[in-house]
Scaffold this active site. Structure first.
Site, mmCIF file in Angstrom:
data_model
loop_
_atom_site.group_PDB
_atom_site.id
_atom_site.type_symbol
_atom_site.label_atom_id
_atom_site.label_comp_id
_atom_site.label_asym_id
_atom_site.label_seq_id
_atom_site.Cartn_x
_atom_site.Cartn_y
_atom_site.Cartn_z
ATOM 1 N N LEU A 102 51.900 -34.579 0.400
ATOM 2 C CA LEU A 102 51.594 -35.985 0.103
ATOM 3 C C LEU A 102 52.853 -36.680 -0.414
ATOM 4 C CD1 LEU A 102 48.196 -35.431 -1.762
ATOM 5 C CD2 LEU A 102 48.508 -36.121 0.631
ATOM 6 N N HIS A 140 47.068 -22.698 -5.077
ATOM 7 C CA HIS A 140 48.229 -22.029 -4.478
ATOM 8 C C HIS A 140 48.097 -20.519 -4.676
ATOM 9 C CE1 HIS A 140 52.268 -21.786 -2.925
ATOM 10 N NE2 HIS A 140 52.529 -20.901 -3.872
HETATM 11 C C1 GRF Z 1 44.673 -20.647 0.550
HETATM 12 O O1 GRF Z 1 45.283 -19.396 0.436
HETATM 13 C C2 GRF Z 1 45.315 -21.645 -0.373
HETATM 14 O O2 GRF Z 1 45.758 -21.093 -1.575
HETATM 15 C C3 GRF Z 1 46.494 -22.117 0.434
HETATM 16 O O3 GRF Z 1 46.009 -22.179 1.755
HETATM 17 C C4 GRF Z 1 44.928 -21.274 1.917
HETATM 18 C C5 GRF Z 1 43.749 -22.034 2.412
HETATM 19 O O4 GRF Z 1 42.656 -21.200 2.711
HETATM 20 N N1 GRF Z 1 47.035 -23.356 -0.091
HETATM 21 P P1 GRF Z 1 41.238 -21.816 3.112
HETATM 22 O O5 GRF Z 1 41.474 -22.763 4.274
HETATM 23 O O6 GRF Z 1 40.674 -22.537 1.917
HETATM 24 O O7 GRF Z 1 40.391 -20.637 3.516
#
Ligand code: GRF
Length: 194
Positions: A98, A114
């Site tokens: 963003l 994250h």
């Molecule tokens: C997760 O591991 C999150 O931490 C990262 O991207 C992934 C998304 O997974 N930012 P999902 O699409 O919610 O299954």
């Protein structure tokens, strides 16, 4: 457990780009009596993804945004955020950064999940880097979004021990499970404060 007697739930949007397992866990949390959110909107930059299918199946308003021009895409998103009176954005695997301008204009809380123990391992390919560096622990973090990537204040963090038998794939699976538990708890926590 906090009960929201007489208090309005906050209107929430979840931004996704893929699988949507965190979207799912936020959705199921939103359906609980004690939850502090009403999941009003899903924003995605991809059409053919599991997360969008889940949102459609569950009749959540879903907008797929063409990111060919970032400026225009963000303007469109801001329009929908205003239309649905969104008060909280949860980034859940949203692969677009963003802009500062967007963050300033939205002017309410944005949070992100994250898959590392921030401030360690910002950015992509966290599990590969963690294994390569022979770390003893890894985990996941829900944090406030500011203009710097993966850098805002931590809301909640969960840690696990890395086993000798772990590889990036195994670790990703284990941490994803933790993420799905942590995200609703972090939402609950942050909404006790704002
Ligand atoms: C997760 O591991 C999150 O931490 C990262 O991207 C992934 C998304 O997974 N930012 P999902 O699409 O919610 O299954």
């Amino acid at each position: 457990m906090v009960k929201l007697i007489g208090k309005k739930k906050k209107f929430c949007a979840v931004f996704i780009s893929g699988r949507g397992s965190n979207l799912k866990s936020i959705y199921y949390y939103s359906k609980k009596k004690y939850s502090k959110i009403n999941l009003k909107l899903v924003i995605s930059n991809n059409l053919n993804i599991k997360g969008v299918k889940f949102a459609n199946k569950n009749k959540i308003n879903t907008k797929v945004i063409n990111y060919y021009n970032k400026n225009r895409a963000e303007k469109k998103i801001l329009y929908y955020l205003a239309k649905y009176k969104i008060e909280l954005i949860c980034l859940a695997g949203f692969m677009k950064v963003l802009s500062k301008n967007f963050i300033k204009k939205f002017n309410k809380t944005i949070i992100n999940i994250h898959p590392s123990l921030l401030p360690k391992y910002k950015g992509l390919n966290t599990h590969e880097r963690v294994i390569q560096n022979k770390e003893k622990y890894s985990g996941c973090t829900v944090h406030i979004v500011n203009e710097k990537l993966d850098s805002g204040k931590t809301i909640l963090q969960k840690r696990i021990k890395i086993l000798k038998s772990d590889n990036p794939n195994k670790l990703a699976k284990k941490i994803l499970k933790l993420e799905n538990q942590l995200y609703p708890r972090a939402i609950n926590k942050i909404l006790s404060k704002i």
